[in-house]
Design an enzyme around this catalytic site. Structure first.
Site, PDB file in Angstrom:
ATOM      1  N   PRO A   1      73.773  69.527 -11.231  1.00  0.00           N
ATOM      2  CG  PRO A   1      73.324  67.268 -11.009  1.00  0.00           C
ATOM      3  CD  PRO A   1      74.419  68.222 -11.335  1.00  0.00           C
ATOM      4  CD  GLU A   2      70.237  75.243  -9.188  1.00  0.00           C
ATOM      5  OE1 GLU A   2      69.856  75.758  -8.128  1.00  0.00           O
ATOM      6  OE2 GLU A   2      70.191  75.844 -10.286  1.00  0.00           O
TER       7      GLU A   2
ATOM      8  NE  ARG B   1      85.250  70.297   1.633  1.00  0.00           N
ATOM      9  CZ  ARG B   1      85.663  69.079   1.924  1.00  0.00           C
ATOM     10  NH1 ARG B   1      86.281  68.875   3.076  1.00  0.00           N
ATOM     11  NH2 ARG B   1      85.480  68.072   1.103  1.00  0.00           N
TER      12      ARG B   1
ATOM     13  CG  ASN C   1      73.670  80.286 -12.744  1.00  0.00           C
ATOM     14  OD1 ASN C   1      73.423  81.342 -12.185  1.00  0.00           O
ATOM     15  ND2 ASN C   1      74.390  80.219 -13.844  1.00  0.00           N
TER      16      ASN C   1
ATOM     17  CE  LYS D   1      75.109  73.227  -6.444  1.00  0.00           C
ATOM     18  NZ  LYS D   1      75.716  74.083  -7.482  1.00  0.00           N
TER      19      LYS D   1
ATOM     20  NE  ARG E   1      78.157  78.431 -13.229  1.00  0.00           N
ATOM     21  CZ  ARG E   1      77.547  77.567 -12.409  1.00  0.00           C
ATOM     22  NH1 ARG E   1      78.133  77.213 -11.276  1.00  0.00           N
ATOM     23  NH2 ARG E   1      76.374  77.070 -12.722  1.00  0.00           N
TER      24      ARG E   1
END
Length: 281
Positions: free
Chosen positions: A2-3, A138, A179, A52, A271
């Site tokens: 999931p984005e 991070r 993506n 995420k 990817r």
């Protein structure tokens, strides 16, 4: 995976479902058993998202006053839960009474009117405030958070020779972009995804960031990515049933909705990458 918009939507929904309720928490699978026992009976205070990642805050149960009623109730220190769904993680919702668990249920939370099962997450763990601080430290700025500092992302891109198509997917640069958003915002900006970050101008970055600020909240609100401008929202259908109509994502070899050139594909850092050689020069 999931984005970021999907995680923010989950956080908002779960806050509405459980906020302020004292939950029954368990781990039918057992892998989160000792931690679930510490959370069982605590008040669900908040669900939040950074990129995420989901963070739950549980407050402690308030003990009853003593018999004389002279001792004020105190709340135990909050406990934090970090969840990263990864590729296979998913939630299922159930009305009460919940059925017996099926499959590998890592976490079950039961509130006043409904319950939730979590299966297959990449991470489901207790966090300390220090752990949360380290996680946020991070991650790059999250376009869906009001406290996001786009200057951090712009500086990281400006000093890197990695392709901009890779940098947008790097959660240390911008948190929450996956993506689909990567492919589509670069198309909408007319930027070749293979250009090094050092070549991306300040104006180009500002256009990318502004587009993310416009597009990602739509995904949160509707639970569906929408990236097509009205004048292009016709013609070829979405790449799969019940999926968003896109300009380039998963449309390799098909004609561009704008210029007609075949959409290109290649692998970039493991990817799938899609772009239009005609529009993204």
């Amino acid at each position: 995976m999931p984005e970021g918009h999907a995680l923010h939507r989950l956080a908002r929904r779960q806050q509405q479902q459980f906020g302020g309720q004292r939950l029954q928490v368990s781990s039918p699978q057992g892998r989160f058993g000792p931690e679930a026992a510490l959370l069982d009976g605590l008040v669900f205070r908040a669900a939040d998202a950074w990129g995420k990642h989901l963070i739950y805050t549980f407050g402690g149960p308030e003990p009853d006053p003593d018999e004389a009623g002279s001792r004020p109730a105190r709340t135990a220190a909050p406990r934090l839960v970090h969840i990263h769904l990864g590729i296979y993680g998913a939630f299922t919702e159930e009305d009460l009474p919940m059925p017996e668990p099926t499959g590998q249920v890592r976490l079950r939370m039961v509130g006043d009117t409904m319950g939730l099962d979590l299966r297959g997450p990449n991470a489901c763990e207790l966090y300390t405030p220090h752990d949360l601080e380290a996680l946020i430290g991070r991650l790059g700025p999250d376009p869906l958070r009001a406290d996001a500092d786009p200057g951090r992302a712009q500086a990281a891109i400006a000093r890197s020779r990695r392709p901009i198509g890779s940098l947008l997917m790097d959660q240390k640069v911008i948190a929450g972009v996956g993506n689909i958003y990567r492919a589509e915002v670069l198309f909408r900006a007319g930027i070749d995804p293979l250009r090094p970050g050092t070549s991306v101008t300040g104006a180009e970055f500002e256009e990318i960031w502004a587009d993310l600020l416009a597009l990602m909240p739509v995904g949160v609100e509707h639970g569906r990515i929408h990236v097509i401008r009205p004048e292009h929202d016709h013609g070829a259908p979405a790449y799969a049933p019940d999926r968003p109509r896109t300009y380039v994502y998963r449309r390799a070899g098909e004609p561009c909705r704008v210029c007609g050139a075949p959409i290109a594909w290649r692998e970039l850092e493991g990817r799938n990458l899609f772009w239009c050689p005609g529009c993204q020069k």
